[in-house]
Write an enzyme that holds these catalytic residues in place. Structure first.
Site, PDB file in Angstrom:
ATOM      1  N   LEU A  41     142.311 -13.046  15.304  1.00  0.00           N
ATOM      2  CA  LEU A  41     142.950 -13.885  16.308  1.00  0.00           C
ATOM      3  C   LEU A  41     142.609 -15.348  16.034  1.00  0.00           C
ATOM      4  CD1 LEU A  41     140.647 -14.574  18.808  1.00  0.00           C
ATOM      5  CD2 LEU A  41     140.996 -12.142  19.124  1.00  0.00           C
ATOM      6  N   TYR A  62     141.024 -18.546   7.987  1.00  0.00           N
ATOM      7  CA  TYR A  62     140.054 -18.344   9.070  1.00  0.00           C
ATOM      8  C   TYR A  62     140.156 -16.972   9.724  1.00  0.00           C
ATOM      9  CZ  TYR A  62     144.252 -20.211  11.235  1.00  0.00           C
ATOM     10  OH  TYR A  62     145.544 -20.449  11.582  1.00  0.00           O
ATOM     11  N   GLY A 102     137.513 -13.890   8.897  1.00  0.00           N
ATOM     12  CA  GLY A 102     136.248 -13.669   9.582  1.00  0.00           C
ATOM     13  C   GLY A 102     136.331 -13.843  11.085  1.00  0.00           C
ATOM     14  N   HIS A 103     137.515 -14.110  11.620  1.00  0.00           N
ATOM     15  CA  HIS A 103     137.655 -14.343  13.066  1.00  0.00           C
ATOM     16  C   HIS A 103     138.767 -13.470  13.601  1.00  0.00           C
ATOM     17  CE1 HIS A 103     138.389 -16.417  16.902  1.00  0.00           C
ATOM     18  NE2 HIS A 103     137.199 -16.955  16.752  1.00  0.00           N
ATOM     19  N   PHE A 104     138.604 -12.167  13.787  1.00  0.00           N
ATOM     20  CA  PHE A 104     137.373 -11.445  13.419  1.00  0.00           C
ATOM     21  C   PHE A 104     137.750 -10.335  12.456  1.00  0.00           C
ATOM     22  CE2 PHE A 104     136.624 -13.295  17.611  1.00  0.00           C
ATOM     23  CZ  PHE A 104     135.371 -13.862  17.463  1.00  0.00           C
TER      24      PHE A 104
END
Lengths: 139, 85
Positions: free
Chosen positions: A55, A45, A48-50
């Site tokens: 984070l 995750y 893309g975060h971010f």
């Protein structure tokens, strides 16, 4: 007490990439549990975060607390149906970042009719990152 | 309204965040769950915790809860004499 390393997949039904507890360091069923999650840049995750600023999503901190809460149950939850029934008073105070060793501390506040209320705190090196109350329902 | 009954109603309103509701709007004999106040199982757990915290009375199991949660009146009776209810 030795860290519980191998017992985790036997206790929780969650699997990669959604098993968010790496080890259990304290466990008193029905009362309290402390677990750890080490955040790495490899977490899917974080791609893309971010982008360029990884984070851990706040909702995943809540999921970590819910999974740690599974260790408040005396028996294995493997194959058992356990659901998140509510989240109350969630606060996100600071971000969790790659390299952080997260301490997941959960305390049982009470239970009635298959529903349990848990008070949880995610912290890193003594700093609180997230606090919340969770309701979990065991069917 | 008896003092204890008023405190029970205040606890219900506060614990379940029934904002805008006043104690005199809660019928003594109306069911707390389903019809009446329309509470659900999550509210039941909150009430169990609230009763323990505010009145120091434990609801041990579902059977005791079912009896106590019939209405504000039965809950007040339970809190006044937990062994009798």
């Amino acid at each position: 007490m030795l860290p519980e390393l191998t017992g985790i997949p036997a206790h929780l039904p969650h699997r990669y990439p959604f098993l968010l507890v790496d080890r259990v360091i304290e466990r008193e069923p029905g009362v309290r549990a402390v677990a750890e999650k080490l955040v790495t840049n490899g977490e899917p995750y974080l791609q893309g975060h971010f982008e360029g600023r990884p984070l851990v999503p706040g909702v995943l901190l809540l999921e970590m607390l819910a999974q740690a809460g599974g260790f408040l149950e005396a028996e294995s939850l493997h194959g058992a149906a356990i659901f998140l029934a509510g989240v109350q008073d969630a606060r996100f105070k600071a971000p969790a970042l790659p390299g952080d060793r997260l301490r997941l501390e959960v305390q049982a506040e009470g239970a009635f009719a298959g529903l349990m209320k848990i008070r949880g705190t995610v912290s890193c090196e003594g700093r609180e990152l997230c606090t919340a109350s969770l309701l979990v329902k065991r069917l | 309204m008896s003092d204890l009954k008023l405190r029970v109603k205040e606890m219900i309103i506060e614990r379940l965040k029934l904002e805008g509701m006043t104690p005199d709007q809660i019928d003594d004999d109306a069911p707390l769950f389903g019809e009446g106040l329309g509470l659900d199982s999550i509210d039941a757990l909150e009430l169990v915790l609230g009763i323990e915290q505010v009145f120091g009375v434990k609801i041990e199991d579902e059977a005791a809860g079912l009896k106590a949660f019939r209405s504000v009146q039965s809950l007040t009776d339970f809190i006044a004499e937990p062994t009798k209810a």
